[in-house]
Design a protein around this motif. Structure first.
Motif, PDB file in Angstrom:
ATOM      1  N   HIS A  42      13.483  -2.665  -7.299  1.00 30.53           N
ATOM      2  CA  HIS A  42      13.371  -3.279  -5.971  1.00 30.53           C
ATOM      3  C   HIS A  42      12.149  -2.794  -5.205  1.00 30.53           C
ATOM      4  N   ARG A  43      11.573  -1.668  -5.625  1.00 29.81           N
ATOM      5  CA  ARG A  43      10.416  -1.118  -4.922  1.00 29.81           C
ATOM      6  C   ARG A  43       9.095  -1.699  -5.435  1.00 29.81           C
ATOM      7  N   GLY A  44       9.141  -2.469  -6.501  1.00 26.51           N
ATOM      8  CA  GLY A  44       7.933  -3.081  -7.030  1.00 26.51           C
ATOM      9  C   GLY A  44       8.228  -3.875  -8.277  1.00 26.51           C
ATOM     10  N   GLN A  45       7.880  -5.158  -8.266  1.00 25.43           N
ATOM     11  CA  GLN A  45       8.209  -6.033  -9.401  1.00 25.43           C
ATOM     12  C   GLN A  45       6.977  -6.592 -10.097  1.00 25.43           C
ATOM     13  N   GLU A  46       5.802  -6.168  -9.682  1.00 29.95           N
ATOM     14  CA  GLU A  46       4.587  -6.766 -10.227  1.00 29.95           C
ATOM     15  C   GLU A  46       4.234  -6.206 -11.606  1.00 29.95           C
ATOM     16  N   ALA A  47       4.343  -4.900 -11.761  1.00 33.38           N
ATOM     17  CA  ALA A  47       3.930  -4.260 -13.011  1.00 33.38           C
ATOM     18  C   ALA A  47       4.525  -2.860 -13.069  1.00 33.38           C
ATOM     19  N   GLY A  48       4.450  -2.252 -14.259  1.00 28.80           N
ATOM     20  CA  GLY A  48       4.950  -0.890 -14.430  1.00 28.80           C
ATOM     21  C   GLY A  48       4.195  -0.172 -15.524  1.00 28.80           C
TER      22      GLY A  48
END
Length: 493
Positions: A42-48
């Motif tokens: 939920h804190r970031g869905q763009e990339a990992g």
């Protein structure tokens, strides 16, 4: 993985920049990191990204666009990440290029130093990154990304200290803004928060191993025990030999934790400052009902972030709680590339009104915030189309009138509805029967400050509501992109 256009519903919500996670002293650390990042999605869905270290083969890394479940669950990827120590990062871009992120912008970042390699993952925003970057480039540094976080690696490279933790201290003393960092060397896991503690970071234990995470919900998913929060201005260095070692590398300041973490960013099953996020949001709804009652038949949340506050509003007001809006849980950010016709459907792709429940009712809609107001308009239209007799909006945060520069993707000030309109003007613009926001004092009471906000010494960072920035956003001021409310108005304006 190509990034498809984000959905209009997503564009009208404030977005946390990222989540960080690290583990040491476990078998197959990458699997634990992937699970932790999944809990922080939920804190970031763009990339990992994930970086690990294995003594026989050194550092290993994988950086991917998309969701953790679609990238870091594949055996072909995870087998390339051996080792008992690892860190990871999920991102939504703020300082980097928005909408056209290159893989080189995806964290964690890695640097090879004279005493060995180190990787770093950063949650927050460096407010003097432009000035630092300019200085470093003039002195010969070559940057590989557009991220402000890369400045930390270059500052570490220029330090004359003899080990990685001391070099990191040197580097972070030059940095302004907000940072919660998880880093690693070949044998150490490092966690550090800025002196104000704007962004969260917690310490957990997993058997003989240790965990660092943005939120406690990521400890739960791997069965780790929550030990404590990493305190504002603290650095923890964790190794198999010495366990957890703590130091205070920065000048001590009065903490200013981000109050919007309580309102929206953190997961409701996390614990912040010893308080359940869910209970805090329910308490916000209770305060909102006290401050802004309404004559209505049902209380409905705008799912999912408005749900706990709607429950609190219902409990305090005595108005029945009802799921008047249903969220499509399978409509993710990487949905089919929309045609213009589908795009014009707006929030209907994600939310649908329970018509049988809404028809003829006076409805209190509870949402977490109003940013541009576009989503509020669409939801109001959906509720009226379903036959609602009246629509009363109640917002579980004060008006968002100023942008955030500490790790939250916020529109420019002139695009914030509350920065250009009064509450009554917003009510007319959205077209509802009534509109009310919780007061700043009411929000403070809900998070446990019985006397409300101490205006002389605010207990939280609430700049998005008050315009009082605990750290001056020097890059933005220098670029002429923001004028703080305490700054003098130039002659002629």
């Amino acid at each position: 993985m190509r990034q498809l256009p984000s959905h209009p519903f997503d564009d009208d919500k404030l977005k946390e920049e990222c989540g960080v996670f690290g583990v040491i002293g476990v078998t197959d650390a990458a699997n634990f990191v992937a699970l932790g990042l999944h809990a922080l999605q939920h804190r970031g869905q763009e990339a990992g990204g994930i970086i690990t270290h294995y003594p026989e083969t050194g550092f290993h890394s994988a950086h991917r666009f998309g969701l953790v479940r679609d990238t870091f669950t594949k055996t072909s990827v995870m087998e390339t990440l051996p080792g008992s120590i690892g860190i990871g990062h999920v991102r939504y871009s703020t300082a980097g290029s928005k909408g056209a992120t290159a893989i080189r912008d995806v964290q964690p970042f890695f640097g090879e130093f004279a005493m060995g390699g180190a990787a770093i993952a950063h949650n927050g925003n460096i407010t003097n990154a432009v000035a630092l970057r300019r200085e470093l480039i003039e002195r010969g540094s070559i940057f590989q990304s557009n991220s402000d976080s890369e400045c930390i690696i270059h500052l570490m490279a220029r330090s004359i200290q003899k080990n990685i933790p001391e070099r990191m201290k040197d580097a972070l003393r030059r940095v302004e803004g907000a940072f919660s960092i998880v880093a690693m060397t070949r044998t150490k896991l490092i966690g550090v928060r800025d002196a104000l503690g704007v962004r969260p970071l917690v310490l957990g234990q997993l058997g003989d191993g240790w965990v660092l995470s943005s939120e406690t919900c990521a400890l739960d998913i791997i069965g780790a025990e929550f030990v404590r929060e990493v305190e504002p201005g603290e650095m923890v260095v964790i190794s198999a030999r010495n366990g957890v070692e703590s130091s205070r590398p920065f000048e001590q300041k009065r903490p200013r934790f981000c109050i919007f973490e309580h309102v929206y960013f953190s997961r409701p099953d996390s614990i912040l400052s010893g308080r359940s996020v869910y209970e805090t949001r329910r308490a916000i709804g209770v305060e909102l009902a006290r401050e802004a009652p309404a004559e209505a038949d049902i209380v409905c949340p705008v799912p999912d972030s408005g749900t706990p506050a709607a429950i609190g509003y219902s409990q305090q007001s005595g108005i029945p709680y009802a799921m008047g809006i249903i969220r499509n849980q399978y409509m993710g950010r990487t949905f089919i590339e929309p045609s213009e016709q589908i795009r014009n459907m707006g929030v209907r792709l994600k939310l649908n009104v329970n018509r049988a429940l809404i028809r003829g009712k006076r409805v209190v809609l509870v949402d977490d915030s109003v940013v541009r107001g576009t989503t509020s308009l669409k939801i109001k239209e959906m509720i009226l189309d379903a036959g609602a007799a009246e629509v009363h909006f109640r917002i579980a945060s004060p008006p968002t009138t100023w942008p955030c520069f500490y790790g939250v993707d916020t529109p420019e000030r002139e695009k914030l509805l509350a920065a250009t309109m009064t509450t009554e003007e917003m009510r007319t613009y959205i077209g509802v029967d009534s509109l009310a926001f919780i007061s700043l004092d009411g929000l403070y009471r809900a998070v446990g400050e019985a006397k409300g906000r101490n205006n002389a010494a605010p207990q939280y960072c609430d700049a998005c509501f008050s315009g009082e920035y605990p750290v001056r956003p020097s890059d933005m001021i220098e670029a002429g992109r923001i004028r703080l409310k305490e700054d003098p108005v130039p002659a002629g304006e």
